[in-house]
Scaffold this motif. Structure first.
Motif, PDB file in Angstrom:
ATOM      1  N   UNK A 157      -1.677 -25.725   6.183  1.00 48.45           N
ATOM      2  CA  UNK A 157      -1.804 -27.015   5.499  1.00 48.45           C
ATOM      3  C   UNK A 157      -0.491 -27.453   5.188  1.00 48.45           C
ATOM      4  N   UNK A 158       0.405 -26.801   4.720  1.00 47.29           N
ATOM      5  CA  UNK A 158       1.638 -27.327   4.469  1.00 47.29           C
ATOM      6  C   UNK A 158       2.581 -27.516   5.668  1.00 47.29           C
ATOM      7  N   UNK A 159       2.250 -26.719   6.839  1.00 44.33           N
ATOM      8  CA  UNK A 159       2.967 -26.839   7.965  1.00 44.33           C
ATOM      9  C   UNK A 159       2.447 -28.543   8.667  1.00 44.33           C
ATOM     10  N   UNK A 160       1.397 -28.511   8.631  1.00 41.69           N
ATOM     11  CA  UNK A 160       0.899 -29.750   9.116  1.00 41.69           C
ATOM     12  C   UNK A 160       1.218 -31.113   8.152  1.00 41.69           C
ATOM     13  N   UNK A 161       1.354 -30.918   6.832  1.00 43.69           N
ATOM     14  CA  UNK A 161       1.920 -32.016   6.305  1.00 43.69           C
ATOM     15  C   UNK A 161       3.415 -32.024   6.331  1.00 43.69           C
ATOM     16  N   UNK A 162       4.138 -30.990   6.308  1.00 41.04           N
ATOM     17  CA  UNK A 162       5.560 -31.172   6.520  1.00 41.04           C
ATOM     18  C   UNK A 162       6.150 -31.561   8.125  1.00 41.04           C
ATOM     19  N   UNK A 163       5.343 -31.184   8.788  1.00 34.04           N
ATOM     20  CA  UNK A 163       5.604 -31.474  10.336  1.00 34.04           C
ATOM     21  C   UNK A 163       5.273 -33.149  10.552  1.00 34.04           C
ATOM     22  N   UNK A 164       4.466 -33.499  10.188  1.00 36.39           N
ATOM     23  CA  UNK A 164       4.371 -35.015  10.213  1.00 36.39           C
ATOM     24  C   UNK A 164       4.071 -35.372  11.856  1.00 36.39           C
ATOM     25  N   UNK A 165       4.822 -36.436  11.875  1.00 38.55           N
ATOM     26  CA  UNK A 165       5.006 -37.007  13.316  1.00 38.55           C
ATOM     27  C   UNK A 165       6.310 -36.545  13.993  1.00 38.55           C
ATOM     28  N   UNK A 166       6.991 -35.855  13.192  1.00 36.10           N
ATOM     29  CA  UNK A 166       8.367 -35.429  13.774  1.00 36.10           C
ATOM     30  C   UNK A 166       8.490 -34.228  14.487  1.00 36.10           C
ATOM     31  N   UNK A 167       7.756 -33.486  14.246  1.00 38.29           N
ATOM     32  CA  UNK A 167       7.455 -32.146  15.013  1.00 38.29           C
ATOM     33  C   UNK A 167       6.074 -31.982  15.411  1.00 38.29           C
ATOM     34  N   UNK A 168       5.608 -32.843  16.238  1.00 41.45           N
ATOM     35  CA  UNK A 168       3.840 -32.941  16.704  1.00 41.45           C
ATOM     36  C   UNK A 168       3.369 -31.531  17.319  1.00 41.45           C
ATOM     37  N   UNK A 169       4.231 -30.951  17.834  1.00 44.06           N
ATOM     38  CA  UNK A 169       3.785 -29.727  18.565  1.00 44.06           C
ATOM     39  C   UNK A 169       3.743 -28.794  17.701  1.00 44.06           C
ATOM     40  N   UNK A 170       4.383 -28.569  16.639  1.00 38.85           N
ATOM     41  CA  UNK A 170       4.271 -27.527  15.510  1.00 38.85           C
ATOM     42  C   UNK A 170       3.177 -27.991  14.749  1.00 38.85           C
ATOM     43  N   UNK A 171       2.828 -29.192  14.430  1.00 39.52           N
ATOM     44  CA  UNK A 171       1.690 -29.501  13.723  1.00 39.52           C
ATOM     45  C   UNK A 171       0.403 -29.248  14.495  1.00 39.52           C
ATOM     46  N   UNK A 172       0.413 -29.513  15.893  1.00 43.73           N
ATOM     47  CA  UNK A 172      -0.920 -29.107  16.530  1.00 43.73           C
ATOM     48  C   UNK A 172      -1.177 -27.508  16.636  1.00 43.73           C
ATOM     49  N   UNK A 173      -0.044 -26.961  16.737  1.00 45.39           N
ATOM     50  CA  UNK A 173      -0.236 -25.165  16.811  1.00 45.39           C
ATOM     51  C   UNK A 173      -0.802 -24.917  15.204  1.00 45.39           C
ATOM     52  N   UNK A 174      -0.359 -25.500  14.423  1.00 49.46           N
ATOM     53  CA  UNK A 174      -1.007 -25.126  12.932  1.00 49.46           C
ATOM     54  C   UNK A 174      -2.261 -25.549  12.678  1.00 49.46           C
TER      55      UNK A 174
END
Length: 219
Positions: free
Chosen positions: A160-177
């Motif tokens: 949940x923290x990854x998704x929040x911190x990644x935001x739209x700047x790191x969409x691939x990481x947010x999608x992975x999380x």
């Protein structure tokens, strides 16, 4: 002619000051060049040490020996990834089987390796002055450690923290999380095994089954 006279006068009067000033300039240039060369060499040595990391202990040593924050965080991540890989490798599992462990080189205790991975991922998170992507990767690692420890609450929190911190700047990481978070409900459920089949017909009588009954059944 007047200029030459004045020049001679100033040279005779202030020649010591002039020599000191020139010496200071030369010393300053030499010192600057020395520190630039030393900094360049230290930078090269740090990256060379990082490139030759092959064990968690070596990675920790590199992280603690160099001041470059990028080298430091990458060393922590490399060591943590190696520890996590060891904890989940067949060699680590073989530690519970003495016969198998004797056939594999240097088996490791999964619990010890997971603890080491967790500490180094947290070390990477603590490094200041680096790109945010390093912190996101460290949290992905911490989530993997939590999954391996079956700590589903911690794994959920990290994702949940990854998704929040990644935001739209790191969409691939947010999608992975998000993908891993969606899988947690299925991963943490115990596997239900199908019951063993019960034979529906009696086994055929073998040569040791005894004689067949001689009395007929009642009408």
């Amino acid at each position: 002619q007047v200029f030459l006279v004045r020049l001679r006068y100033y040279a005779a009067t202030y020649w010591q000051h002039l020599i000191i000033a020139i010496s200071l300039v030369v010393l300053l240039i030499t010192a600057t060049q020395f520190f630039r060369t030393r900094s360049y060499r230290n930078h090269e040595d740090a990256w060379q040490d990082l490139a030759t990391v092959t064990s968690p202990d070596a990675a920790r040593s590199v992280a603690q020996s160099h001041d470059d924050p990028t080298v430091k965080v990458m060393a922590f991540l490399a060591g943590a990834d190696l520890s996590l890989s060891r904890a989940t490798s067949p060699n680590a599992i073989n530690l519970a089987n003495p016969e198998a462990a004797g056939k594999t080189p240097a088996p490791v205790d999964p619990k010890v390796a997971l603890k080491q991975a967790e500490e180094m991922y947290k070390g990477a998170l603590a490094v200041q002055g680096v790109a945010p992507v390093f912190g996101l990767n460290a949290r992905l690692g911490l989530a993997s450690v939590a999954e391996a420890n079956e700590d589903w609450t911690e794994a959920t929190s990290q994702y949940q923290q990854i998704i929040k911190q990644a935001g739209t700047e790191f969409p691939a990481i947010a999608a992975q999380a998000q993908a891993r978070l969606d899988l947690l409900d299925r991963v943490k459920k115990p596997v239900t095994l199908a019951p063993a089949e019960i034979p529906t017909t009696a086994p055929a009588a073998g040569p040791e089954a005894g004689p067949a009954p001689t009395t007929a059944p009642a009408p």
